[in-house]
Scaffold this active site. Structure first.
Site, mmCIF file in Angstrom:
data_model
loop_
_atom_site.group_PDB
_atom_site.id
_atom_site.type_symbol
_atom_site.label_atom_id
_atom_site.label_comp_id
_atom_site.label_asym_id
_atom_site.label_seq_id
_atom_site.Cartn_x
_atom_site.Cartn_y
_atom_site.Cartn_z
ATOM 1 N N CYS A 1 -3.291 10.938 2.102
ATOM 2 C CA CYS A 1 -2.774 9.705 1.514
ATOM 3 C C CYS A 1 -1.382 9.919 0.925
ATOM 4 O O CYS A 1 -0.377 9.651 1.581
ATOM 5 C CB CYS A 1 -3.745 9.194 0.448
ATOM 6 S SG CYS A 1 -5.347 8.703 1.095
ATOM 7 N N LYS B 1 0.821 -1.204 0.000
ATOM 8 C CA LYS B 1 0.000 0.000 0.000
ATOM 9 C C LYS B 1 0.857 1.259 0.000
ATOM 10 O O LYS B 1 0.579 2.219 -0.714
ATOM 11 C CB LYS B 1 -0.949 0.009 1.199
ATOM 12 C CG LYS B 1 -1.827 1.247 1.274
ATOM 13 C CD LYS B 1 -2.646 1.434 -0.008
ATOM 14 C CE LYS B 1 -3.252 2.824 -0.116
ATOM 15 N NZ LYS B 1 -4.212 3.145 0.916
#
Length: 467
Positions: A290, A236
């Protein structure tokens, strides 16, 4: 009343059947941009869902069937339907929710302390939630961690903490897996259910089996099982770093294009016609919780091994510099209009970090404003059709004419659809001035329109042009 089940003792087919029949209870900790879409995805898969939120206000809204996240309109009918049917409820009682659940999903935020030197990790909320979950954990449960974390977090932080507080042993008494959220604000539910495979990394074979079976019901694109939670955590983080570094490359090439007097869009279009080239778009900066955060997770992890991730760090430096670069373009534009910085009136189009949403978390527009202020530019007005809560001291308006009227420089900071059809002639007309400058940070303005030499135009990766 739905009876709790020991998921570790069931086969994959039995787990799937129980989920589809509504015999699995899921507690989702965190009902924000990640957690609420996840809760809705589990509801659609057949689960009974308990959502855990920190504030009574959010709990109250959800228990009335109201979707509190305006950027995710897809969730509205789902929340309304399942609250009405008694299959979805929200609470602030995390321990109670964990005791009642079979599956415990953690979807609370992780971050870094953005304004501190070195940007140290901030996993405080995750630790707090893990402690709460540990107090309510039962045999046969599985805990799945979804937020992006530094690689090693599940094994080195979550596992020992849960075991210590619960008195249970992972793989013997309960399951533990890491499954990163892979969503984009605005279509999070679709990303979970329809758009991407789910990544799974269990701490052992039992945990992987349970997580895989559950998510194969939720995610239509299937599940990819990795060898460990650490591998899934790094996967990720790698996704985000890939984008950050490539945006940095686009920003560097855009600066060169500007100095060469050519349009980077032209170069990008031609370069990307070759299948091995995937140049990204340049811009004012990279925002949200993010992409700007993930590189620091990797940098902190690498530092434990005395490894310097030079390209990752450089990408961050370049992207964090972009608001200053755009502010400098605005200063140059003022000079071309013969207007002093302390006399300048500036309009910024876009406060959200990305187009067509109202999310201002780590938006580069805030840094842009700080740099403008450092140059003596303090007469600023902001326009954004989506943002409701204004984190700045400057006026935020939704009427474009009000924003642009009397403004010497108009800076496009966000690529909202409302700006993509704007012509320089329209902006000039709304300004009611003889001459203006446009600084296009998102390549949304047609800089080939002729307005009689009354508009000074420049874009990130575009040349200075008199329109």
């Amino acid at each position: 009343m739905i009876r709790m089940v020991n998921l570790l003792e069931l086969s994959e087919n039995e787990i799937k059947a129980k989920l589809r029949k509504g015999e699995v209870k899921v507690a989702v900790f965190g009902l924000g941009h990640v957690g609420l879409p996840l809760a809705c995805a589990w509801l659609k898969a057949g689960a009974y869902v308990i959502g855990v939120a920190k504030t009574e206000r959010k709990v109250s809204l959800i228990n009335k069937g109201i979707n509190p996240i305006k950027d995710e309109p897809t969730l509205t009918p789902i929340v309304k339907k399942y609250v009405r049917e008694g299959k979805f409820k929200a609470t602030t009682d995390g321990v109670g929710a964990a005791r009642e659940a079979d599956v415990i999903i953690i979807a609370t935020p992780t971050s870094v302390k953005w304004n501190e030197p070195g940007k140290p990790l901030d996993l405080s909320i995750l630790r707090e939630v893990l402690e709460t979950v540990g107090k309510g954990l039962s045999r046969g449960n599985i805990v799945i961690i979804e937020p992006t974390v530094p690689p090693g977090t599940t094994l080195n932080i979550a596992k020992p903490l849960l075991e210590r507080i619960s008195g249970l042993k992972v793989e013997e008494d309960f399951g533990l897996a890491y499954s990163p959220e892979r969503i984009m604000t605005g279509h999070a539910f679709q990303d979970i259910v329809e758009n991407y495979p789910k990544i799974i990394g269990g701490v052992g074979p039992k945990s992987s089996k349970v997580a895989k079976a559950l998510y194969e019901v939720v995610a239509k694109k299937g599940v990819i099982v990795l060898s460990s939670p650490t591998a899934a955590e790094l996967e990720k983080v790698a996704e985000g770093i890939y984008r950050d570094v490539n945006i940095a490359l686009a920003n560097e090439l855009a600066k060169l294009s500007h100095l060469l007097g050519i349009d980077f869009d032209e170069v990008r279009y031609a370069a990307n016609s070759q299948p091995y080239c995937h140049l990204h778009k340049p811009g004012v900066g990279v925002g949200g919780y993010c992409i700007p955060i993930y590189p620091y997770f990797a940098l902190h992890t690498a530092s434990r091994f005395n490894l310097e991730l030079q390209l990752t760090r450089l990408g961050r430096i370049i992207n964090e510099h972009m608001p200053e670069y755009v502010a400098n373009l605005a200063l140059e534009a003022l000079a071309k209009l013969n207007i002093r910085a302390d006399e300048a009136k500036v309009a910024i189009l876009g406060l959200a970090f990305r187009g067509n949403i109202g999310d201002t978390r780590l938006t580069p527009t805030l840094d842009l404003i700080r740099f403008l202020e450092s140059y003596g530019i303090t007469d600023i007005i902001i326009h954004d059709p989506y943002v409701e809560n204004n984190p700045t001291k400057y006026p935020l308006v939704k009427n474009l004419e009000k924003a642009v009227k009397g403004r010497h420089v108009v800076i496009v900071a966000t690529d909202h659809n409302e700006y993509k059809g704007l012509k320089p002639s329209k902006i000039l007309q709304l300004s009611k001035l003889e001459r203006i400058a446009i600084v296009d940070g998102r390549h949304v303005i047609d800089f080939r329109e002729n307005v009689g030499g009354r508009v000074v135009y420049v874009g990130v990766g575009r040349p200075w042009t008199i329109l």
